[in-house]
Design a protein around this motif. Structure first.
Motif, short mmCIF file in Angstrom:
data_model
loop_
_atom_site.label_atom_id
_atom_site.label_comp_id
_atom_site.label_asym_id
_atom_site.label_seq_id
_atom_site.Cartn_x
_atom_site.Cartn_y
_atom_site.Cartn_z
N LEU A 98 10.95 -38.27 -8.02
CA LEU A 98 9.79 -38.64 -7.19
C LEU A 98 8.89 -39.65 -7.88
O LEU A 98 8.33 -40.53 -7.25
CB LEU A 98 8.98 -37.40 -6.82
CG LEU A 98 9.71 -36.36 -5.96
CD1 LEU A 98 8.84 -35.12 -5.80
CD2 LEU A 98 10.09 -36.93 -4.60
N GLU A 99 8.72 -39.51 -9.19
CA GLU A 99 7.80 -40.41 -9.88
C GLU A 99 8.09 -40.39 -11.37
O GLU A 99 8.20 -39.32 -11.97
CB GLU A 99 6.35 -39.96 -9.64
CG GLU A 99 5.33 -41.00 -10.03
CD GLU A 99 3.88 -40.50 -9.93
OE1 GLU A 99 3.67 -39.40 -9.38
OE2 GLU A 99 2.99 -41.20 -10.44
N LEU A 100 8.21 -41.57 -11.94
CA LEU A 100 8.36 -41.67 -13.39
C LEU A 100 7.07 -42.26 -13.94
O LEU A 100 6.71 -43.38 -13.59
CB LEU A 100 9.55 -42.58 -13.73
CG LEU A 100 9.81 -42.81 -15.22
CD1 LEU A 100 10.07 -41.50 -15.94
CD2 LEU A 100 10.99 -43.75 -15.41
N GLU A 102 5.88 -43.48 -16.94
CA GLU A 102 6.24 -43.92 -18.28
C GLU A 102 5.07 -43.84 -19.25
O GLU A 102 5.23 -43.48 -20.40
CB GLU A 102 6.73 -45.37 -18.23
CG GLU A 102 8.18 -45.50 -17.89
CD GLU A 102 8.67 -46.91 -18.12
OE1 GLU A 102 8.87 -47.61 -17.12
OE2 GLU A 102 8.83 -47.32 -19.30
N GLU A 103 3.87 -44.20 -18.75
CA GLU A 103 2.72 -44.28 -19.64
C GLU A 103 2.37 -42.92 -20.25
O GLU A 103 1.76 -42.85 -21.30
CB GLU A 103 1.52 -44.91 -18.93
CG GLU A 103 0.85 -44.04 -17.87
CD GLU A 103 1.57 -44.01 -16.53
OE1 GLU A 103 2.74 -44.44 -16.43
OE2 GLU A 103 0.96 -43.51 -15.56
N ASP A 104 2.78 -41.83 -19.56
CA ASP A 104 2.51 -40.51 -20.10
C ASP A 104 3.78 -39.76 -20.49
O ASP A 104 3.72 -38.56 -20.76
CB ASP A 104 1.70 -39.68 -19.09
CG ASP A 104 0.24 -40.09 -19.07
OD1 ASP A 104 -0.34 -40.20 -20.17
OD2 ASP A 104 -0.32 -40.33 -17.98
N LEU A 105 4.90 -40.45 -20.49
CA LEU A 105 6.17 -39.80 -20.78
C LEU A 105 6.35 -38.56 -19.90
O LEU A 105 6.57 -37.44 -20.39
CB LEU A 105 6.25 -39.43 -22.27
CG LEU A 105 6.27 -40.59 -23.26
CD1 LEU A 105 5.84 -40.13 -24.65
CD2 LEU A 105 7.66 -41.22 -23.35
N GLN A 106 6.22 -38.76 -18.59
CA GLN A 106 6.37 -37.65 -17.65
C GLN A 106 7.23 -38.10 -16.47
O GLN A 106 7.21 -39.26 -16.09
CB GLN A 106 5.00 -37.21 -17.10
CG GLN A 106 4.08 -36.63 -18.16
CD GLN A 106 2.71 -36.23 -17.62
OE1 GLN A 106 2.43 -36.42 -16.43
NE2 GLN A 106 1.88 -35.69 -18.48
N VAL A 107 7.96 -37.15 -15.91
CA VAL A 107 8.72 -37.45 -14.70
C VAL A 107 8.56 -36.29 -13.72
O VAL A 107 8.50 -35.14 -14.13
CB VAL A 107 10.20 -37.74 -15.03
CG1 VAL A 107 10.93 -36.49 -15.54
CG2 VAL A 107 10.94 -38.32 -13.85
N VAL A 108 8.46 -36.63 -12.44
CA VAL A 108 8.36 -35.61 -11.39
C VAL A 108 9.65 -35.65 -10.59
O VAL A 108 10.02 -36.71 -10.08
CB VAL A 108 7.16 -35.88 -10.45
CG1 VAL A 108 6.98 -34.72 -9.48
CG2 VAL A 108 5.89 -36.13 -11.24
N VAL A 109 10.33 -34.52 -10.51
CA VAL A 109 11.62 -34.51 -9.82
C VAL A 109 11.70 -33.35 -8.83
O VAL A 109 11.00 -32.34 -8.97
CB VAL A 109 12.81 -34.38 -10.80
CG1 VAL A 109 12.82 -35.52 -11.81
CG2 VAL A 109 12.79 -33.03 -11.53
N THR A 207 10.13 -26.16 -5.92
CA THR A 207 10.40 -27.32 -5.07
C THR A 207 10.05 -28.66 -5.74
O THR A 207 10.40 -29.71 -5.21
CB THR A 207 9.63 -27.19 -3.74
OG1 THR A 207 8.29 -26.77 -4.02
CG2 THR A 207 10.30 -26.17 -2.83
N GLU A 208 9.35 -28.60 -6.86
CA GLU A 208 9.00 -29.83 -7.57
C GLU A 208 8.74 -29.47 -9.03
O GLU A 208 8.11 -28.45 -9.30
CB GLU A 208 7.72 -30.42 -6.95
CG GLU A 208 7.75 -31.93 -6.80
CD GLU A 208 6.51 -32.44 -6.08
OE1 GLU A 208 6.50 -32.41 -4.83
OE2 GLU A 208 5.55 -32.82 -6.78
N VAL A 209 9.20 -30.34 -9.92
CA VAL A 209 9.09 -30.06 -11.36
C VAL A 209 8.54 -31.30 -12.05
O VAL A 209 9.09 -32.39 -11.90
CB VAL A 209 10.47 -29.72 -11.97
CG1 VAL A 209 10.34 -29.36 -13.44
CG2 VAL A 209 11.17 -28.61 -11.19
N THR A 210 7.46 -31.13 -12.83
CA THR A 210 6.99 -32.23 -13.68
C THR A 210 7.39 -31.92 -15.10
O THR A 210 7.01 -30.89 -15.66
CB THR A 210 5.47 -32.39 -13.59
OG1 THR A 210 5.10 -32.56 -12.22
CG2 THR A 210 5.00 -33.61 -14.40
N LEU A 211 8.17 -32.82 -15.68
CA LEU A 211 8.67 -32.62 -17.04
C LEU A 211 7.97 -33.57 -18.00
O LEU A 211 7.70 -34.72 -17.67
CB LEU A 211 10.17 -32.91 -17.11
CG LEU A 211 11.09 -32.01 -16.30
CD1 LEU A 211 12.49 -32.60 -16.27
CD2 LEU A 211 11.11 -30.61 -16.90
#
Lengths: 460, 460
Positions: A98-100, A102-109, A207-211
């Motif tokens: 859903l969203e990468l 980069e500036e915070d080294l996070q991804v939402v999947v 249903t959604e994971v932020t890593l």
């Protein structure tokens, strides 16, 4: 058992094309990679949005229908097997990144994103999500969250639980919550994220994971060290951990596993107890660590100490280790493997491996032993055949004895595969009265017991 | 309000000498290091065993008496302030190191062991427990577990929660449970350990803690880098994190904080925005990281880049940073400090610091800003005086605005100090419906609400 009106209600929520009672679909969602017999769900439903999941759970809760979240199907303890039928909630069509950020080294999947696919995308941006389960090519992020999966890189980087910042979860009544924070540290209330991670779909549907992500290491080096005896190999493992090496992987393979790996993956490793050690870091730092490792291996009568120089060589070794499970299976056509996954305090790892080998000898059952030695996490594969019930029962019983021995040594019944259905009866012995606290939480969040019933908790 | 018979019942459990209703004892357990007004408990009880704690909780639960676990008293959000009176359960006499398992890098302690004392003992064996809270000299392991404390070393090593393997916990009804495992990894049921860690004494009383330890680093190096502007300093912090440096501490101090530190600790740092960076590792690896850091600081217009060469120099710098809170207090005799502790995604750290400075200017309130920048964790200290109510209210309100801004930036209201009493009204805004899940867990484990009432959860 679902009624016709239930099927129609589900069709109204997700559309006719996303509901199936076809035999082939039910069968495809009736087993995982464990040795369990199949249990068919009554229906398979493929939601594509949080709203749909919420509506399904609201309906199922009212009607008290079992919900079994389904994803990659690569679990090893019967975790998503619909033992009481009901709705197999196939989450793998919710598979978008859903969203990468980069500036915070996070991804939402979404939960259906496959681990290896995600890391392929992240790699281009210089980042990765480290846990590295053996089933990387099929395991989904949702399944990894449900089972708190890990693998080869956990020794340095930790497990799935350590990387989940936020979760969107749908609760049994249909309520949608956002647990956790985008901040790296938080002490704001109860840690719901870490409660949901590893709850195996028994508390709600993710249903959604932020890593949180990690930058790719500047350099990588891999060493293969071969030992004459089991004891030498496991001593070397112990000393690596005890005396401050910081490997990014520290894997052990016994002779049988090395043989199967050679045969199926075309390698030519010496058929001896072997460790694979990987380092991540800067060049100078790694060089110093490898020298230290070399001395330590020599002190433990190492027969052979080789560095994998090219990336291709490294990749081949790791693919071989990752696919050990498959290599073993291919070495015994038609077999059923009874998988083990215990974890013990690191000083007990050698004793645990010896126990497995003696047990194998005593019972006349072939048992492979390998695993994430740096964490004290040992995998076993006892070889059985469904049409030879005596051997089958012996292999299952032997694997239970391995679990019991791990508990005797202060270990846990589940290092990284979860409890599922297969290990539920060990929970009383491992947890004692604290199991009552787990039950209280389960009742508080899922009072009607619709979420993945029969899993984690013992029958009595 | 406790009756005479309650006092007698408590005396029967722990002995007359371990129960007090003396004014001085009540006062000593009525405040922490926050700006809250004192609230007296009805009685202070000093148990010395798990059995006693269990008997006390059984009795208190039957009689519905509030239990407020008490330890070092160095918390900053009113976490152990007995807002509804009741029993202050002083745990600090349970202060034994029960077992050091060197072979597994584990230690079992009672909750009253002081952090710095424990690390002194561990150091002799080449090990340490890394979180390093600012209040190291008084904070107890029990309090750190209750609040999931951390500090300067969290950026590399993580927080208290990451080091707790097992907990013995007494639940409100008196039941004693053992949560967790001695294995480094486990996926056996719900993660109760991480639920109790950070629950601020609202779910039960921790009576024994098994911690995972880390080997002392081979080498340590510390760099102080000074910048002309806030923006340059916070940019440097950001680039350290984003581009893969692996510091064991990455601290930021604004000009005001540097000045107070110089004055109170006898240092002579330049009065400019400053970062302290520490590395742990082998010599070669550290040297490479420092070169990288130097380039990165130079790219951000660094005015001065100094390495602390001797251990004494390093110790002095860290003591100065650790004692920033005290230095600030000493710089404003008679003041009350309104402490802030927010944490934001790392890309927002610079924006957060600028906001604080602008707010300070706008409101005419002195606000210090410093913190564990590598984690995005910013501490603020707004200076107030109790006898100047207008300034006092303004300072409290300014600190609330800082919290609100952190939430706007996707951050959390509590980086490492917990919620306590002071931040409870922000919980709805931070957590939304997931607060209902926290409440459900609270009700399931503490149905009568005797455990540290009034904390974490908002009044409505």
């Amino acid at each position: 058992m679902l009624a016709q009106e239930d099927i129609r209600a589900l069709e109204e929520i997700v559309g006719k094309e996303n509901v199936s009672v076809r035999e082939a679909d039910l069968v495809a969602h009736s087993i995982d990679e464990s040795w369990m017999e199949p249990h068919l769900p009554d229906v398979v439903v493929w939601p594509v949005s949080t709203e749909q999941v919420s509506a399904i759970l609201r309906y199922a809760n009212e009607r008290e229908l079992p919900i079994v979240p389904w994803s990659g199907g690569s679990s090893l303890e019967g975790n998503p097997v619909p033992v009481y039928g009901g709705i197999a909630l196939a989450m793998y069509r919710m598979n978008k990144v859903l969203e990468l950020r980069e500036e915070d080294l996070q991804v939402v999947v979404q939960p259906g994103v496959v681990y290896a696919e995600l890391n392929k995308q992240l790699r281009r941006r210089g980042m990765f999500f480290p846990p590295a389960p053996g089933s990387s090519e099929v395991a989904t992020i949702g399944g990894m969250v449900a089972n708190n999966s890990s693998g080869m890189r956990a020794v340095k980087y930790g497990v799935t639980r350590d990387y989940v910042l936020k979760l969107q979860v749908v609760l049994p009544g249909g309520m949608v919550i956002e647990a956790g924070s985008l901040a790296k540290k938080t002490t704001s209330g109860y840690d719901l994220v870490r409660l949901f991670v590893g709850s195996e779909g028994t508390l709600g549907v993710v249903t959604e994971v932020t890593l949180r992500l990690i930058g790719l290491p500047e350099n990588v080096a891999v060493v293969v060290a071969v030992f004459d005896t089991l004891e030498d190999a496991t001593n070397a493992v112990y000393e690596c951990v005890r005396y401050g090496l910081d490997p990014s992987a520290l894997e052990f393979l016994d002779e049988l596993t090395v043989r199967a790996t050679n045969e199926q993956q075309g390698l030519s490793l010496r058929i001896k107890p072997t460790i694979f050690v990987e380092f991540h870091g800067n060049e100078a730092g790694i060089a110093e660590q490898i020298e230290y490792l070399r001395e330590l291996c020599e002190d433990n009568n190492c027969l052979d100490f080789q560095m994998a120089v090219t990336e291709e060589e490294r990749e081949r070794l790791w693919a071989a280790r990752r696919d050990a499970h498959d290599s073993i299976k291919l070495s015994h056509p038609g077999c059923t493997m009874i998988a083990g996954d215990i974890c013990v305090p690191i000083s007990k790892f050698g004793e645990m491996v010896s126990f497995v080998h003696e047990l194998s000898e005593r019972e006349g059952i072939i048992i492979y032993a390998f695993g994430h030695a740096g964490d004290g996490n040992l995998h076993t594969e006892a070889i059985a055949w469904r049409d030879r019930p005596e051997i089958f029962q012996k292999a299952v019983r032997a694997t239970e004895k391995i679990v019991e021995h791990a508990l005797d040594l202060g270990g846990t019944v589940a290092g990284e595969h979860g409890v599922g259905w297969i290990k539920r009866e060990f929970m009383v012995r491992e947890h004692g009265p604290s199991l009552e606290v787990m039950r209280a939480i389960k009742r508080a969040l899922d009072p009607k017991g619709i979420m993945n019933p029969g899993k984690i908790f013992p029958s009595n």
